[in-house]
Design an enzyme around this catalytic site. Structure first.
Site, PDB file in Angstrom:
ATOM      1  N   HIS A 245       0.967  -1.000  -0.087  1.00 45.01           N
ATOM      2  CA  HIS A 245       0.058   0.066  -0.075  1.00 45.01           C
ATOM      3  C   HIS A 245       1.009   1.104   0.148  1.00 45.01           C
ATOM      4  O   HIS A 245       2.034   1.149   0.399  1.00 45.01           O
ATOM      5  CB  HIS A 245      -0.816  -0.135   1.172  1.00 45.01           C
ATOM      6  CG  HIS A 245      -2.035   1.085   1.117  1.00 45.01           C
ATOM      7  ND1 HIS A 245      -1.897   2.423   1.562  1.00 45.01           N
ATOM      8  CD2 HIS A 245      -3.129   0.699   0.721  1.00 45.01           C
ATOM      9  CE1 HIS A 245      -3.124   2.661   1.251  1.00 45.01           C
ATOM     10  NE2 HIS A 245      -3.905   2.166   0.776  1.00 45.01           N
ATOM     11  N   GLU A 303      -7.883  -4.775  -0.485  1.00 46.40           N
ATOM     12  CA  GLU A 303      -8.306  -5.512  -1.584  1.00 46.40           C
ATOM     13  C   GLU A 303      -8.343  -6.941  -1.378  1.00 46.40           C
ATOM     14  O   GLU A 303      -9.249  -7.734  -1.943  1.00 46.40           O
ATOM     15  CB  GLU A 303      -7.633  -4.921  -3.040  1.00 46.40           C
ATOM     16  CG  GLU A 303      -7.575  -3.603  -3.080  1.00 46.40           C
ATOM     17  CD  GLU A 303      -8.644  -2.991  -3.876  1.00 46.40           C
ATOM     18  OE1 GLU A 303      -9.779  -3.330  -3.518  1.00 46.40           O
ATOM     19  OE2 GLU A 303      -8.457  -1.928  -4.708  1.00 46.40           O
TER      20      GLU A 303
HETATM   21  N1  COA Z   1       4.214  -7.536  -4.632  1.00 46.73           N
HETATM   22  C1  COA Z   1       5.499  -7.389  -4.912  1.00 46.73           C
HETATM   23  N2  COA Z   1       6.117  -6.530  -4.945  1.00 46.73           N
HETATM   24  C2  COA Z   1       5.781  -5.444  -4.465  1.00 46.73           C
HETATM   25  C3  COA Z   1       4.287  -5.249  -4.154  1.00 46.73           C
HETATM   26  C4  COA Z   1       3.587  -6.518  -4.311  1.00 46.73           C
HETATM   27  N3  COA Z   1       2.154  -6.444  -3.978  1.00 46.73           N
HETATM   28  N4  COA Z   1       3.911  -4.031  -3.875  1.00 46.73           N
HETATM   29  C5  COA Z   1       5.165  -3.420  -3.791  1.00 46.73           C
HETATM   30  N5  COA Z   1       6.001  -4.078  -3.978  1.00 46.73           N
HETATM   31  C6  COA Z   1       7.494  -3.798  -4.133  1.00 46.73           C
HETATM   32  C7  COA Z   1       7.879  -3.044  -5.417  1.00 46.73           C
HETATM   33  O1  COA Z   1       8.292  -4.001  -6.701  1.00 46.73           O
HETATM   34  C8  COA Z   1       8.959  -2.268  -5.091  1.00 46.73           C
HETATM   35  O2  COA Z   1      10.437  -2.541  -5.203  1.00 46.73           O
HETATM   36  P1  COA Z   1      11.551  -2.096  -5.612  1.00 46.73           P
HETATM   37  O3  COA Z   1      11.721  -0.742  -4.590  1.00 46.73           O
HETATM   38  O4  COA Z   1      12.517  -3.181  -5.371  1.00 46.73           O
HETATM   39  O5  COA Z   1      11.174  -1.572  -7.029  1.00 46.73           O
HETATM   40  C9  COA Z   1       8.712  -1.672  -3.793  1.00 46.73           C
HETATM   41  O6  COA Z   1       7.669  -2.598  -3.180  1.00 46.73           O
HETATM   42  C10 COA Z   1       7.640  -0.427  -3.636  1.00 46.73           C
HETATM   43  O7  COA Z   1       6.721  -0.558  -4.643  1.00 46.73           O
HETATM   44  P2  COA Z   1       6.173   1.061  -5.174  1.00 46.73           P
HETATM   45  O8  COA Z   1       5.354   0.348  -6.403  1.00 46.73           O
HETATM   46  O9  COA Z   1       6.947   1.867  -5.296  1.00 46.73           O
HETATM   47  O10 COA Z   1       5.043   1.261  -3.963  1.00 46.73           O
HETATM   48  P3  COA Z   1       3.852   2.132  -4.064  1.00 46.73           P
HETATM   49  O11 COA Z   1       3.467   2.556  -2.828  1.00 46.73           O
HETATM   50  O12 COA Z   1       3.782   3.083  -5.159  1.00 46.73           O
HETATM   51  O13 COA Z   1       2.624   0.989  -4.507  1.00 46.73           O
HETATM   52  C11 COA Z   1       0.843  -0.342  -4.627  1.00 46.73           C
HETATM   53  C12 COA Z   1       1.514   0.766  -3.506  1.00 46.73           C
HETATM   54  C13 COA Z   1      -0.605  -0.558  -3.655  1.00 46.73           C
HETATM   55  C14 COA Z   1       0.596   0.133  -5.915  1.00 46.73           C
HETATM   56  C15 COA Z   1       1.781  -1.783  -4.698  1.00 46.73           C
HETATM   57  O14 COA Z   1       1.953  -2.100  -3.353  1.00 46.73           O
HETATM   58  C16 COA Z   1       0.961  -2.680  -5.421  1.00 46.73           C
HETATM   59  O15 COA Z   1       1.296  -2.713  -6.880  1.00 46.73           O
HETATM   60  N6  COA Z   1       0.280  -3.602  -4.816  1.00 46.73           N
HETATM   61  C17 COA Z   1      -0.398  -4.714  -5.556  1.00 46.73           C
HETATM   62  C18 COA Z   1      -1.637  -4.281  -6.335  1.00 46.73           C
HETATM   63  C19 COA Z   1      -2.589  -3.931  -5.045  1.00 46.73           C
HETATM   64  O16 COA Z   1      -2.730  -4.800  -4.127  1.00 46.73           O
HETATM   65  N7  COA Z   1      -3.546  -2.765  -5.360  1.00 46.73           N
HETATM   66  C20 COA Z   1      -4.335  -2.473  -4.489  1.00 46.73           C
HETATM   67  C21 COA Z   1      -4.080  -1.335  -3.472  1.00 46.73           C
HETATM   68  S1  COA Z   1      -5.209  -0.967  -2.294  1.00 46.73           S
END
Ligand code: COA
Length: 357
Positions: A245, A303
């Site tokens: 998140h 989710e």
């Molecule tokens: N599975 C695997 N790795 C994940 C991950 C997941 N669900 N969520 C984050 N990471 C990793 C990323 O690959 C990244 O790694 P890196 O720094 O080595 O590149 C790191 O964690 C940070 O990710 P980032 O995308 O910068 O974090 P964010 O705060 O922008 O993303 C989400 C938040 C929710 C978009 C992200 O956690 C995600 O894509 N989750 C899965 C989709 C989901 O469940 N969405 C519903 C959200 S309520």
């Protein structure tokens, strides 16, 4: 020019009394109360009234029932919406077609009543069935299920859906709420603001993960396969849906609320198996992500258990995102009211990086 903040991450742009998210403590407050305390104790109608007026109002259920009924009579004016491919487009078109009266409370009731009516009608038409008329005497959650399935659901499923709608009702300045506030800040009307919010929610980075969570559970199949599946998925560089998140660094408190709701629901043996599988996948993902991303705590988000709960109450996965809108619309309306009361035109600045004469 001040420092650049792409995506406005961490930038405070408004004051609100409506909800507060503490990502380190894993706390979500709705009007000062923890989400764990209100989901299952306040109905959706009570919680919407609390957000809009500051107190739970006893006649709100009736008002919302009336509003669903009025929405039903508007359906025939836009029959083409029922044939659209994506239900989010259908609700955006339906909400956008209402006259804005300028009375915030009236318009808020209109859109909150309209969304479940359109989602249910769209779903029935998609299945080749006739839409079902709303029952203004039923609760919002009960009527929503009834309009989709044309039969009354059992009490525990209605209670679980009601608790879900409360759990997602508001979550501070997420993208769709911010979109609504931007429109409201220009002193435009509530109907326009909610139409913009629906557009923002449609995006896969916002409201679209629960469907893919179920796809993932289908692929894993059995709890004993969870660990191997998660490892293989991460080896391929894929993300585990329903984990991580932007704000929470601990488990999303809403995941726990929903998990408890599911546990309380009287479910079929099929659902019990699904829950066992979901818990095995969450635990495998938690362990594996802790090893691979030790500096960024990645836990289950809302989710993950939304997917399991909505499936258990009998909703098909193409209705997950619009069902989120059925709950969140009350939060959007509250933010529009607050923005119009005390906001200032939202107009940030961009750093120009193009050519110059
Ligand atoms: N599975 C695997 N790795 C994940 C991950 C997941 N669900 N969520 C984050 N990471 C990793 C990323 O690959 C990244 O790694 P890196 O720094 O080595 O590149 C790191 O964690 C940070 O990710 P980032 O995308 O910068 O974090 P964010 O705060 O922008 O993303 C989400 C938040 C929710 C978009 C992200 O956690 C995600 O894509 N989750 C899965 C989709 C989901 O469940 N969405 C519903 C959200 S309520």
């Amino acid at each position: 020019m001040k420092d650049l903040s792409i995506g406005l991450e961490g930038v405070v742009v408004a004051e609100t009394e409506l909800s507060h998210v503490d990502g380190l403590e894993g706390q979500l407050l709705i009007r000062g109360q923890c989400v764990e305390a209100i989901a299952g104790n306040l109905t959706f109608e009570e919680c919407a009234a609390l957000l809009w007026t500051g107190s739970t109002s006893p006649d709100f259920r009736e008002k919302l029932g009336r509003s669903r009924f009025q929405a039903w009579h508007q359906l025939s004016r836009q029959p083409q919406l029922l044939t659209l491919h994506n239900p989010m487009d259908a609700i955006r078109g339906f909400v956008g077609g209402f006259d804005a009266t300028g009375d915030l409370f009236e318009d808020a009731l209109t859109v909150t009543g309209a969304i479940p009516v359109m989602v249910a009608a769209w779903s029935r038409r998609k299945n080749g069935e006739d839409p079902i008329e709303p029952d203004p005497r039923a609760s919002h959650a009960e009527d929503f299920l009834q309009m989709i399935r044309n039969k009354s659901a059992n009490e525990s499923k209605i209670a679980a859906l009601d608790a879900y709608l409360v759990t997602v009702i508001d979550h501070s300045l997420n993208a769709s709420t911010f979109a609504a506030r931007v429109v409201a800040s220009t002193r435009s009307d509530l109907i326009s603001a909610i139409t913009a919010a629906i557009g923002a929610l449609k995006g896969p980075l916002h409201g679209g993960a629960p469907g893919p969570v179920l796809d993932m559970l289908d692929e894993v199949g059995e709890p004993h396969r969870a660990h191997g599946w998660v490892r293989a998925e991460l080896d391929k560089g894929n993300r585990i849906m329903g984990m991580g998140h932007r704000i929470y660094r601990v488990r999303d408190p809403r995941a726990l609320v929903l998990e408890r709701c599911i546990d309380r629901m009287s479910t079929s043996s099929e659902t019990a198996e699904r829950i066992k599988l979901a818990k095995a996948v969450e635990s495998a993902a938690l362990k594996e992500l802790a090893i691979r991303k030790p500096d960024r705590k990645l836990c289950a988000n809302v989710e993950f258990y939304t997917a399991v709960l909505l499936e258990a109450v009998g909703l098909p996965r193409n209705l997950f995102s619009p069902t989120f809108a059925v709950g969140r619309v009350a939060g959007w309306c509250a933010h529009v009211m607050e923005e119009q009361r005390c906001g200032k035109l939202i107009r940030p600045t961009a750093k120009y990086v193009g050519p110059r004469p």
